[in-house]
Scaffold this motif. Structure first.
Motif, PDB file in Angstrom:
ATOM      1  N   MET A 129       0.913  -1.178  -0.084  1.00  0.00           N
ATOM      2  CA  MET A 129      -0.162  -0.090   0.060  1.00  0.00           C
ATOM      3  C   MET A 129       0.881   1.317  -0.101  1.00  0.00           C
ATOM      4  SD  MET A 129      -3.147  -0.714  -0.277  1.00  0.00           S
ATOM      5  CE  MET A 129      -2.784  -2.322  -1.077  1.00  0.00           C
ATOM      6  N   THR A 133      -6.568   4.548   1.955  1.00  0.00           N
ATOM      7  CA  THR A 133      -6.988   2.947   2.077  1.00  0.00           C
ATOM      8  C   THR A 133      -7.548   2.469   3.329  1.00  0.00           C
ATOM      9  OG1 THR A 133      -5.795   2.498   0.023  1.00  0.00           O
ATOM     10  CG2 THR A 133      -6.781   0.669   1.187  1.00  0.00           C
ATOM     11  N   GLU A 171     -10.321   3.922  -1.253  1.00  0.00           N
ATOM     12  CA  GLU A 171     -10.065   2.710  -1.595  1.00  0.00           C
ATOM     13  C   GLU A 171     -10.563   1.997  -0.264  1.00  0.00           C
ATOM     14  OE1 GLU A 171      -9.638  -0.991  -2.021  1.00  0.00           O
ATOM     15  OE2 GLU A 171      -7.477  -0.533  -2.077  1.00  0.00           O
TER      16      GLU A 171
END
Ligand code: ADP
Length: 487
Positions: free
Chosen positions: A174, A243, A266
């Protein structure tokens, strides 16, 4: 085919095959990486990062405050104005490339630390997380000096300072997804890893230091939700990339409403894996296992809802149960392990809560007999059959190795059922008919649709969702577009 009754059924046991840890170096205490230096948190506070596989403390990590975030944003702004935004793009590319090469050189160390800190299997960390993370830096290094080809006939400019907040399921990957395109487009970064998995981001900071990246271009501020909120709310940040959970995503979206900050989210998922009766069943069973069990279900796009065509349901479920019996749950550092540790005590409690909810809702639960280590956080692979579309276990994200199974008869029915979800991140379709795959891909409301495979990633391919799974894309040229403005 006749079976040989004289051959007894053998239960296979693998000898342990532990990945060594003696080659990794972890500091006892990690400070914040700001302005190219390791600085103590202004509050003086640190928190522990533990190994969820055995609950042992791995290191102490600095708890960044609003004040630290402010210092980091100022460092990022200075680096943006004075160095990074004015550097020739080809020079920026060299730095990004160098980070990728250094990550590759330290791949084994990064994989082991990812496993220790997050609980994921060494197989996944070694074969998926780390190579993919490196590949994102390689891929975006290539774009840095070719932005006019990425966006032909359009003039683009970088945004400025990007605030990036990431979760615990793919910590290094990530970080790479977010940092690499931001740098390639000419932005500087303040990144906050998740509180349970800060260590590989801090290792990445060491790599960034070794790569000689100019001070302040990437800043890593560790901490909890309030640290993340301080990044979101900082007035001198131009872009937020988040995210994580849908709940926090909503908080962030509200916080940014009316500001000029760009945002990509996300978020969660409840992705459908759909098996038609003409699918290669054995491959599909492997795909189901890969989609939800190999990663402890710790993937936002996990194939957590299985839809099987009615006439093959019995066969698929029987094969799946047999396959589950062969999965190894246990020490994530063992190369034979299929299902590692759940990331935290809190996450295990969430999963356990959903197992109870499933039973109360009247679904039938199946777990193979397996031995689970006495210490650490583990959950056996779990199937639920007799699931209704309205059941919470079929609607809500569990984020664990838990699969709900429903059946369908027609294409229209499965499309309706698969799309009946607040989420729209991913889906899998298993069939031998190409036309059916295209038909399904057009009608399924999901950002990513895999055909006869699941959980395949590539830096060139955009990833992101619809509905409550968020908006914006990461990866590919789309991922680059999220870090530029069109002028
Ligand atoms: P998960 O449920 O996957 O842990 P979270 O959304 O809680 O997901 O966390 C994802 C990341 O967001 C973590 O780095 C966490 O510290 C951070 N975070 C949590 N709350 C906030 C908030 N209010 N604002 C910004 N970041 C937050």
């Amino acid at each position: 085919m006749a079976t040989n009754k004289n051959i007894p059924e053998v239960e296979w046991e693998y000898a342990p095959s532990l990945e060594g840890t003696s080659h990794i170096q972890l500091k006892k205490k990690y400070d914040l990486f700001i302005g190219g230096k390791w600085v103590k948190p202004s509050s003086g506070k640190y928190f522990q990062s533990i190994n969820p596989a055995n609950e042992e403390v791995l290191a102490e990590v600095a708890y960044g405050s609003e004040k630290d975030v402010d210092i980091a944003v100022k460092a990022a702004r200075k680096a943006y104005n004075e160095v990074w935004s004015i550097m020739p793009a080809a020079e920026r590319a060299k730095y990004i490339y160098r980070i990728a090469r250094l990550m590759q050189e330290r791949a084994r160390e990064l994989a082991v630390i990812e496993t220790l800190d997050g609980g994921k299997t060494i197989r996944e960390a070694r074969d998926i997380d780390v190579p993919l993370a490196c590949n994102h830096f390689f891929y975006y290094a290539g774009w840095a000096d070719k932005l006019e080809y990425a966006f032909p006939n359009r003039k683009v400019e970088s945004l400025g300072v990007a605030g990036q907040i990431i979760p615990w399921n793919f910590p290094l990957l990530m970080a790479a997804w977010k940092i690499a395109p931001a740098l390639a487009a000419g932005n500087t970064v303040v990144l906050k890893p998740a509180e349970t998995t800060s260590l590989t981001a801090l290792k990445l900071a060491e790599i960034i230091e070794a790569a000689g990246l100019p001070a302040g271009v990437v800043n890593i501020v560790t901490g909890y939700g309030d640290t993340g909120a301080a990044i979101v709310n900082h007035s001198d940040v131009n872009k937020i990339a988040f995210t994580g959970s849908t709940n926090v995503g909503k908080i962030i979206q509200k916080a940014l409403a009316g500001t000029s900050k760009k945002l990509t989210l996300e978020l969660g998922g409840k992705s459908a894996n759909i098996i038609f009766d003409d699918a290669p069943i054995d491959q599909a069973v492997e795909g189901i296992v890969n989609g939800i069990f190999f990663n402890q279900g710790h993937v936002c796009c996990a194939g957590s809802r299985l839809f099987v065509q009615e006439n093959v349901a019995e066969k698929v479920i029987a094969k799946l149960k047999e396959r589950l019996k062969t999965l190894y749950v246990g020490n994530p550092l063992d190369k034979n392990t299929d299902i590692g540790a759940i990331n935290s005590k809190e996450q295990l409690a969430t999963i356990t809560k959903y197992l109870e909810i499933g039973k109360q809702e009247g679904a039938e639960m199946y777990q193979p007999a397996c031995t689970i280590p006495a210490k650490g956080f583990y959950c056996p692979p779990t199937l639920f059959t007799n699931v209704a579309q309205s059941n919470r276990i079929a609607q809500e994200e569990i984020f664990g190795p838990v699969l709900t199974i429903q059946t369908f008869r027609t294409i229209d029915e499965v499309i309706q059922k698969a799309n009946n979800s607040p989420y729209g991140l991913a889906a899998g379709v298993w069939t031998e008919k190409g036309a059916r795959i295209f038909n399904m891909a057009n009608q399924l409301n999901a950002g990513v649709i895999w055909a006869n495979t699941y959980n395949k990633f590539d830096p060139t391919s955009p990833f992101g969702g619809y509905k409550e799974s968020g908006f914006g894309r990461e990866g590919g040229v789309h991922g680059l577009a999220a870090y530029v403005k069109f002028v």
